[in-house]
Design a protein around this motif. Structure first.
Motif, short mmCIF file in Angstrom:
data_model
loop_
_atom_site.label_atom_id
_atom_site.label_comp_id
_atom_site.label_asym_id
_atom_site.label_seq_id
_atom_site.Cartn_x
_atom_site.Cartn_y
_atom_site.Cartn_z
N ALA B 122 31.40 40.39 25.93
CA ALA B 122 30.38 39.39 26.37
C ALA B 122 29.10 40.03 26.39
O ALA B 122 29.27 41.57 27.28
N LEU B 123 27.86 39.59 26.04
CA LEU B 123 27.19 40.01 26.78
C LEU B 123 26.58 39.59 27.88
O LEU B 123 26.41 38.34 28.25
N VAL B 124 25.77 40.00 29.00
CA VAL B 124 25.24 39.67 29.97
C VAL B 124 23.89 40.22 30.39
O VAL B 124 23.73 41.37 30.26
N ILE B 125 22.61 39.07 30.90
CA ILE B 125 21.86 39.86 31.59
C ILE B 125 21.32 38.24 32.32
O ILE B 125 21.73 37.33 32.45
N GLY B 126 21.21 38.98 33.66
CA GLY B 126 21.54 38.25 35.15
C GLY B 126 22.83 37.93 35.87
O GLY B 126 23.62 38.49 35.15
N ASP B 127 22.71 36.64 35.93
CA ASP B 127 23.96 36.32 37.00
C ASP B 127 24.47 35.38 36.99
O ASP B 127 25.36 34.85 37.67
N SER B 128 24.53 34.81 35.55
CA SER B 128 25.98 33.50 34.72
C SER B 128 26.98 34.76 35.23
O SER B 128 27.17 35.81 34.24
N ASN B 129 28.13 33.90 35.13
CA ASN B 129 29.02 34.54 35.32
C ASN B 129 30.58 34.74 34.85
O ASN B 129 31.06 33.31 34.40
N LEU B 130 31.16 35.57 34.34
CA LEU B 130 32.19 34.59 32.73
C LEU B 130 33.65 35.46 33.82
O LEU B 130 33.52 36.57 34.70
N PHE B 131 34.62 34.73 34.23
CA PHE B 131 36.45 34.69 35.23
C PHE B 131 37.25 34.92 33.75
O PHE B 131 37.03 33.60 32.90
N GLN B 132 38.06 35.74 33.93
CA GLN B 132 38.85 35.90 32.91
C GLN B 132 40.30 35.21 33.82
O GLN B 132 40.61 36.27 34.53
N VAL B 133 40.95 34.40 33.68
CA VAL B 133 42.26 34.05 34.28
C VAL B 133 43.46 33.79 33.71
O VAL B 133 43.66 33.41 32.51
N ARG B 134 44.23 34.73 34.57
CA ARG B 134 45.58 34.61 34.02
C ARG B 134 46.33 34.01 34.60
O ARG B 134 47.35 34.78 35.64
N LYS B 135 47.73 32.96 34.60
CA LYS B 135 48.35 32.47 34.99
C LYS B 135 47.86 32.22 35.93
O LYS B 135 48.99 33.01 36.92
N GLU B 136 46.98 31.99 36.45
CA GLU B 136 46.81 30.90 38.08
C GLU B 136 45.87 33.35 38.54
O GLU B 136 46.01 32.02 39.49
N THR B 137 45.78 33.75 37.68
CA THR B 137 45.92 34.53 38.85
C THR B 137 44.31 35.47 37.91
O THR B 137 44.31 35.48 36.88
N LEU B 138 43.34 35.56 39.07
CA LEU B 138 41.42 36.43 38.32
C LEU B 138 41.53 37.95 37.57
O LEU B 138 42.65 38.58 38.85
N VAL B 139 41.86 37.89 36.59
CA VAL B 139 42.23 39.47 36.31
C VAL B 139 40.70 39.81 35.99
O VAL B 139 40.91 41.29 35.64
N GLY B 140 40.22 39.28 36.05
CA GLY B 140 38.80 39.22 35.55
C GLY B 140 37.49 38.44 36.28
O GLY B 140 37.51 37.52 35.52
N ALA B 141 36.19 39.57 36.65
CA ALA B 141 35.19 38.97 37.01
C ALA B 141 33.39 39.81 36.10
O ALA B 141 33.98 41.20 35.88
N PHE B 142 32.64 39.50 35.28
CA PHE B 142 31.65 40.35 34.61
C PHE B 142 30.42 39.40 34.56
O PHE B 142 30.41 37.93 34.37
N PRO B 143 29.29 40.09 35.29
CA PRO B 143 29.26 41.33 35.47
C PRO B 143 29.30 41.53 37.11
O PRO B 143 29.63 42.36 37.50
#
Lengths: 281, 255
Positions: B122-143
């Motif tokens: 993933a490439l990000v400029i600014g404050d749009s955000n990506l969330f990765q969830v596994r088995k209903e648990t947040l494993v990562g938020a970026f950036p």
């Protein structure tokens, strides 16, 4: 929390300018012969800020009715001073203001080139207000007129960001103590807060110290300045933030909305700070 | 979904692909998508956001700063050409000279040979955000990884090349892996901030969002109704809102 309402077409806000057009406004700013006259400086800066309000209400090729605007001149009389098809109108919508300047001038404007440099660009500069200076200073009457205008406005827009009144003057009221009229004006409110009254005192004396949004009367040079201090509202958080972000000015909480003995530059900053719509996104 | 008080045409968010018109999963089983949030105070930012995401989607590249610079140049030229064709009023001329601005979140997901999952970048400029969830648990938020990270002054990509010189330093890139069953949520800032706050409180916004989609977009209990409720309660900032939800089943599935 106050002064948080979003400015939108459903809940617009209002900017009302009170403009001293008494005869002393004919004198040069800061009392320096050869300087622009105070009335010219005020008119020029007011036209500039009205232009900024049009631009900030614009979206792509249209203008959204985010504000109503009024300009009331006062000397021996107190009247709205927009001209043309806006004549006699106490408040107008921002898109109607755009549609009806007296004339449009072309001026060179300095803009950032985005790489740290500055370029000059020819731009259109609409004129809505021409300089006028004659007669006395009926400031009390002007403040009462403002109160009458905004009393109706806050009833019509009870959820809106409250109106901002900016009083541009070079001296004392000739028609009494303006403080009661100012208090009555500041007592008006929407659910988001009270009307904000700022006082911009245009300098007549370069030897006198300038005071820029002080948080105490200490340092104010005379009784008229202390009266203006008492008349004025505290700056809102938005205004303090604008001062920092736009002009790198750090103002403490509790700063009062008076600029006293203001030279040209301070008038520009103060008008910007007083009218920057912080609650639009 | 446009902010409350604005029409659909006034929405300055953009996303790609708009799945009715374009495939989401490509022949090589990779997936490319993007969202962008145009800056309200700038001119024609909605157009700029749409140009960015469309150029990203059609680029077929993996996210990188170099590719982004090329995409930005293409989109910028198209934006300038569009402006040149307009007869603009004076109040728009200055804004157009200043250019348009927008965030960008560019995601590419790939399979990994015979492995059950794969990689993502993933490439990000600014404050749009990506969330990765596994088995209903947040494993990562970026950036942005905390709700306090959302504010009113994000770095933005400009339609004027000269204004992007310092932006490239602010580009954030992340590479990681995914497993079958993972969910990705790409959101613009208002919903991203709400999601982050919810997770910080120990709630599961991903479950809520999934339920909204299960109920439908426009139906009762669906996405639009719930966004409106959150806005009415002051829990979600009144702003254009965009969400892409990706549920990854694995390379051998149809999705």
């Amino acid at each position: 929390m106050t002064y948080q309402a979003e400015i939108s077409r459903t809940n617009p806000t209002c900017f009302l300018f009170l403009v001293d057009q008494s005869s002393s406004m004919h004198d040069p700013i800061m009392g320096v012969p050869g300087n622009l006259r105070k009335t010219e400086v005020v008119a020029d800066n007011l036209n500039r800020i009205l232009q900024v309000l049009v631009v900030t209400a614009s979206k792509d090729a249209g203008i959204r009715r985010y504000y109503q605007v009024g300009v009331i001149g006062y000397n021996n009389d107190v009247n709205p001073i927009l001209q043309g098809s806006l004549v006699d109108k106490e408040l107008v919508w921002i898109d109607d203001l755009y549609q009806n300047p007296i004339r449009i001038e072309e001026r060179m404007k300095k803009e950032s080139d985005g790489a740290g440099g500055v370029i000059e660009v020819k731009t259109k500069f609409p004129i809505w207000i021409d300089p006028v200076a004659s007669g006395q200073t009926h400031m009390c009457e002007a403040l009462t007129r403002a109160k009458n205008i905004l009393e109706l406005w806050v009833k019509e827009y009870p959820f809106s960001y409250p109106p901002t009144v900016i009083n541009l003057t070079d001296g004392e009221a000739n028609d009494g103590d303006p403080r009661p009229a100012a208090e009555a004006l500041k007592a008006l409110a929407t659910q988001d807060g009270n009307v904000t009254l700022l006082t911009l005192h245009v300098s007549s004396n370069q030897m006198m110290k300038q005071t820029f949004f002080p948080n105490t009367t200490e340092g104010l040079p005379d009784d008229p300045s202390r009266i203006m201090y008492e008349m004025s509202s505290l700056l809102t958080e938005n205004m303090i933030r604008t001062a920092q972000e736009m002009h790198n000015l750090t103002l403490p909480v509790g700063s009062n909305g008076i600029v006293y003995n203001a030279p040209i530059e301070s008038i520009m900053y103060a008008l910007d700070i007083g009218t920057r719509p912080a609650n639009m996104r | 979904m446009p902010k409350r008080g604005n029409s659909v045409d006034e929405n300055e968010d953009a996303f790609a692909p708009r799945w009715k018109n374009r495939p989401f999963v490509r022949r090589d089983k990779s997936l490319c998508c993007a969202i962008s949030d145009g800056a309200t105070q700038a001119a024609f930012s909605g157009l700029w956001a749409r140009l960015l995401v469309n150029h990203v989607y059609h680029s077929r590249f993996h996210p990188s700063i170099g590719r982004l610079a090329g995409i930005t140049d293409l989109a910028s030229q198209e934006w300038l050409n569009n402006m040149a064709g307009r007869d603009l009023p004076w109040f728009a001329e200055e804004k157009v000279r200043n250019g348009a601005f927008a965030t960008l979140l560019w995601l590419r997901v790939t399979v990994n040979g015979n492995e059950p999952g794969g990689n993502w970048k993933a490439l990000v400029i600014g404050d749009s955000n990506l969330f990765q969830v596994r088995k209903e648990t947040l494993v990562g938020a970026f950036p942005i990884q905390e709700s306090t990270g959302f504010h009113n002054n994000p770095i933005l990509l400009s339609s004027k090349r000269i204004k992007n010189h310092q932006v490239w330093e602010q580009v954030r890139i992340k590479v990681s892996t995914w497993m079958p069953g993972d969910d990705f949520f790409l959101t613009t800032d208002a919903l991203a901030a709400w999601c982050m706050k919810s997770w910080e409180k120990g709630e599961k916004p991903n479950i809520q969002i999934q339920q909204w989609f299960t109920n439908g977009i426009k139906e009762d209990g669906g996405v639009i109704e719930n966004i409106r409720l959150l806005r009415d309660r002051g829990e979600l900032k009144n702003d254009d809102t965009t969400l892409i939800w990706i549920h990854l089943l694995g390379k051998d599935s149809q999705s």
